[in-house]
Design a protein around this motif. Structure first.
Motif, PDB file in Angstrom:
ATOM      1  N   SER A 177      39.372  44.815  50.447  1.00 44.92           N
ATOM      2  CA  SER A 177      40.619  44.263  50.967  1.00 44.92           C
ATOM      3  C   SER A 177      41.681  44.232  49.884  1.00 44.92           C
TER       4      SER A 177
ATOM      5  N   GLY B 111      46.198  42.876  49.374  1.00 45.18           N
ATOM      6  CA  GLY B 111      47.300  42.104  49.939  1.00 45.18           C
ATOM      7  C   GLY B 111      46.954  40.637  50.125  1.00 45.18           C
ATOM      8  N   ASP B 112      47.366  40.089  51.269  1.00 35.17           N
ATOM      9  CA  ASP B 112      47.192  38.652  51.528  1.00 35.17           C
ATOM     10  C   ASP B 112      45.729  38.237  51.512  1.00 35.17           C
ATOM     11  N   GLU B 113      44.880  39.131  51.981  1.00 34.58           N
ATOM     12  CA  GLU B 113      43.468  38.778  52.096  1.00 34.58           C
ATOM     13  C   GLU B 113      42.871  38.464  50.729  1.00 34.58           C
TER      14      GLU B 113
ATOM     15  N   LEU C 292      44.572  37.689  48.027  1.00 33.85           N
ATOM     16  CA  LEU C 292      45.286  36.533  47.474  1.00 33.85           C
ATOM     17  C   LEU C 292      44.644  35.233  47.955  1.00 33.85           C
ATOM     18  N   ASP C 293      44.303  35.176  49.220  1.00 38.42           N
ATOM     19  CA  ASP C 293      43.662  33.973  49.754  1.00 38.42           C
ATOM     20  C   ASP C 293      42.329  33.713  49.073  1.00 38.42           C
TER      21      ASP C 293
ATOM     22  N   GLU D 135      42.970  32.443  45.429  1.00 36.46           N
ATOM     23  CA  GLU D 135      43.501  31.071  45.358  1.00 36.46           C
ATOM     24  C   GLU D 135      42.397  30.042  45.536  1.00 36.46           C
TER      25      GLU D 135
ATOM     26  N   TYR E  63      50.527  44.963  48.379  1.00 40.37           N
ATOM     27  CA  TYR E  63      51.058  43.731  47.804  1.00 40.37           C
ATOM     28  C   TYR E  63      51.039  42.629  48.868  1.00 40.37           C
ATOM     29  N   PRO E  64      50.860  41.388  48.468  1.00 38.09           N
ATOM     30  CA  PRO E  64      50.919  40.289  49.441  1.00 38.09           C
ATOM     31  C   PRO E  64      52.265  40.254  50.157  1.00 38.09           C
ATOM     32  N   THR E  65      52.256  39.802  51.390  1.00 42.21           N
ATOM     33  CA  THR E  65      53.490  39.810  52.191  1.00 42.21           C
ATOM     34  C   THR E  65      54.543  38.861  51.635  1.00 42.21           C
ATOM     35  N   GLU E  66      54.111  37.917  50.824  1.00 44.70           N
ATOM     36  CA  GLU E  66      55.062  36.980  50.208  1.00 44.70           C
ATOM     37  C   GLU E  66      56.015  37.688  49.245  1.00 44.70           C
TER      38      GLU E  66
ATOM     39  N   LEU F 102      51.820  34.027  41.726  1.00 48.12           N
ATOM     40  CA  LEU F 102      51.302  33.926  43.096  1.00 48.12           C
ATOM     41  C   LEU F 102      49.977  33.180  43.113  1.00 48.12           C
TER      42      LEU F 102
END
Lengths: 551, 180
Positions: free
Chosen positions: A393, A395-397, A399-400, A403, B58-61, B156
């Motif tokens: 994965s 992107g956002d996945e 990153l979550d 975190e 890249y993250p959507t943020e 981030l």
């Protein structure tokens, strides 16, 4: 990176001194002697890395492919070894064979040994005394601090006497250091600065530390001292370096009293003999005894310079005792790559047990987020060779995931306890396995004795007390039954006045051969609980002086 | 969180070796480069392809991706740029063959599918491997490396001076900003 296989690697003619190894010991001996007008040639088994590629190496270290060992070309057929002791010894993760040696990827911490470390038998009836004491080494310590560039401040009430200030001011305490302060006050534990060979200001033509935070495995700025600095200084004084030239054996004359030549191999497949008036082995606590054992002869059937039978024996390292805890507040663990506060309060003990221990207030650097991000969210260690899976994965996945995996509220304590020299802890040759030249590989046999284990248990309790006072919840701790080594390899050609019990004299010359010297942590009689590199450097400067006088 | 060309320069700084702070170096380079669109060996199409990949990974943020990515890849060392170009071309040719359109003309979701169809998400990075392995190494991972070794990108995940960025000497001494 230099992979030049066509360089002129023929031996130097009329060399005064042949130094085998170009780590901190070899580099400082070579610099000392070349700057005093001697013709010096250095034989280095590994390659020369271009300092201009350090940023590229850093990127390599942060990317999640390959192995960290690749950065300095560690491991592989050249570095085959076995480990047969009660504790596994990860040799290839603890040393670099290259111009500059293991200081290319060391942490850079440079305390002096304390007086008691030289007098363990006299004070406690344990182990053996060194044939020299702290006062003998004291001026060389000061010189080594100047040469390497040590940042420190005289705020340590436990450190041995010193005559001069450190060359640079100590690094300021980290924010996370300050979190320990109240708890340590309450427990009457004194925190103080950490001496380290890292520039807190511009020094010796090298940059101040800017905090890339990748000291291990690579410092891109040059702020951290590495021995290639003194290799270059030696070259500027006329010394010659032959890289990728692993020495196969040391040969002596017909009397067995003098070394004639170092026989070395080159990438082109040639084998040469380097003659010299004096020879210095500076290959660390594993390869130095290995080379002596490989150099057996009719006069020395058990290995060169091994009339005592002590070559390879008394191998030491320091096991790591670590505890990690979580606080209910952010700890601001911004990456820095090294620690800035320690306590030597538990070092100079009155009774034999527990032994000396150094307590470290670690900066728990956040894991590099680069690696899991580039691994598709795979949070497992890429050093696990059985883990071939990559996350899938981005992107956002990812990153979550990150975190939730990297809380900014952790603190850690480390400690290095002393490990007494034990005759059965040793480096031998394993004839059943060979390196790329067909030589038997070293077998590192390492066991942790009761003295170190009692000391480990003692300091673990101290660590618990600090965390209790701090209100931290312990989330992980190293296994006292199976601790990792601190990568402080010592012993194996110990120093002494009795040729039946030691390998080198107090002047670092072998008892058996008139012109063979050893500059290495291998000559340590005891290891203490301090990082050994400054002592290696001090002994190398001392050896250089003795050799200069003898030539 | 908006990225800028200056953030890309922060990702590229090499402050430690030359004795100046990375931030000062990046600021100076940003001023020098003001208004310069593309002096690199990349074609406009190649840059559009790289930007389009970044918009997926890249993250959507993150916003301001185009300016950041163009500055970042054109600021890479020449040999690094040279290693990217054939991979971009091979990847672009592959996508055009399958989708009959340039990668950047696909929607974000279709780009995601195109990368997955190629197997990029499940392959380990390898600089000299198969096309998906090379895309993973030279394009996706290079873009992620640039973002997460830059202070703003690393923020981030709550780290202001990431590993690999020459700003840690100042930051490690400071208390956390609990107001954020």
């Amino acid at each position: 990176m230099s992979q030049n296989s066509t360089a002129d690697r023929r031996p130097s003619s009329d060399a005064d001194v042949c130094v085998v190894g170009s780590g901190v010991a070899g580099a400082l001996v070579a610099y000392t002697l070349s700057s005093r007008g001697h013709d010096v040639v250095i034989l280095e088994a590994g390659q020369r890395f271009d300092p201009g590629n350090r940023l590229e190496q850093m990127e390599q270290s942060l990317r999640p492919h390959g192995s960290l060992l690749d950065i300095w070309n560690m491991g592989g057929p050249r570095d085959q070894y076995v480990t047969s002791g009660g504790a596994y010894y990860p040799l290839n993760q603890t040393r670099v064979k290259a111009v500059g040696g293991t200081t290319l990827h060391w942490l850079g911490i440079t305390p002096r040994l304390h007086q008691k470390d030289f007098e363990m038998n006299t004070r406690y009836g344990l182990a053996a005394d060194w044939p020299i004491d702290y006062e003998d080494l004291r001026p060389y310590y000061a010189a080594a601090e100047q040469e390497m560039g040590v940042a420190g401040t005289q705020d340590n009430p436990f450190e041995p006497p010193r005559e001069t200030d450190y060359p640079m001011d100590a690094f300021p305490a980290s924010y996370s250091d300050t979190l320990f302060a109240d708890a340590c006050d309450e427990l009457e534990i004194t925190m103080h600065s950490t001496p380290q060979a890292r520039n807190s200001e511009a020094y010796d033509g090298r940059s101040q530390c800017v905090g890339f935070s990748t000291c291990i495995p690579v410092c891109p700025s040059g702020a951290k001292y590495s021995a290639d600095v003194h290799v270059r200084k030696a070259e500027a004084e006329g010394a010659r370096v032959i890289d990728r030239a692993p020495v196969q054996r040391i040969e002596h004359d017909s009397t067995g009293e003098t070394v004639d030549a170092a026989v070395y191999a080159t990438p082109s497949g040639d084998t040469y003999r380097q003659d010299a008036d004096a020879f210095v082995l500076a290959c660390g606590a594993v390869e130095t005894p290995r080379l002596l054992l490989l150099s057996e002869s009719p006069q020395y059937p058990d290995g060169l310079a091994n009339s005592s039978g002590a070559v390879g024996r008394y191998f030491m390292d320091q096991p790591i005792v670590s505890v990690t805890g979580e606080l209910e507040q952010p700890t601001n663990q911004e990456p820095i790559g090294y620690h800035t506060r320690e306590s030597h309060q538990f070092y100079d003990h009155d009774d034999p047990q527990p032994g000396s221990v150094k307590l470290v207030f670690e900066n728990v650097n956040p894991e590099s987020v680069v690696r899991p991000m580039l691994s598709g969210g795979d949070m497992t260690s890429r050093e696990n060779v059985f883990d071939f899976a990559m996350g899938d994965s981005w992107g956002d996945e990812v990153l979550d995931k990150i975190e939730s995996n990297y809380p900014n509220n952790r603190v850690r304590l480390l400690a290095n306890p002393e490990l007494l020299p034990r005759r059965e802890n040793r480096v031998t040759l394993d004839e059943s396995k060979t390196d790329d030249f067909g030589n038997p590989v070293p077998d590192v046999s390492w066991n942790i004795g009761s003295h170190a284990r009692e000391t480990m248990e003692f300091i673990r309790e101290v660590q618990y007390d600090i965390f209790d006072e701090l209100g931290a919840t312990i989330v992980s701790e190293t296994d006292l039954a199976d601790p990792p080594p601190a990568s402080h390899k010592m012993g194996t050609t110990r120093m002494g006045t009795n040729p039946e019990k030691s390998v080198v004299t107090p002047q670092l010359r072998t008892h058996d051969l008139d012109n063979l010297y050893i500059a290495s942590s291998s000559v340590f009689v005891t290891g203490g609980a301090m990082n050994p590199t400054l002592t290696i450097a001090a002994l190398a400067l001392k050896a250089g002086e003795h050799i200069d006088n003898a030539l | 969180m908006e990225l800028t060309r200056r953030d890309a320069l922060y990702a590229l700084v090499m402050g430690g070796g030359i004795g100046v702070s990375g931030v000062a170096y990046a600021d100076r380079k940003a001023a020098e480069n003001e208004g310069i669109e593309n002096e690199s060996g990349f074609s406009t199409d190649q840059l559009q392809t790289v930007v389009a990949i970044a918009e997926v990974v890249y993250p959507t943020e993150v916003t301001g991706i185009a300016a950041f990515v163009k500055q970042y890849v054109t600021g890479l060392r020449p040999e690094k740029q040279a290693s990217l170009i054939p991979v971009i071309d091979a990847f672009s040719a592959h996508v055009r063959e399958i989708h009959d359109r340039p990668f950047w003309e696909l929607s974000i979701s279709d780009r995601q599918v195109a990368l997955q169809e190629l197997g990029v998400d499940r392959m380990s990075p390898d600089p000299t491997g198969t096309l998906p392995e090379r895309v993973r190494y030279h394009l996706i991972n290079q873009l992620l490396y640039g973002l997460f070794t830059a202070p703003k990108g690393s923020k981030l995940v709550g780290i202001e001076n990431p590993v690999g960025y020459p700003g840690g000497y100042q930051s490690y001494q400071t208390a956390p900003d609990v107001t954020e």
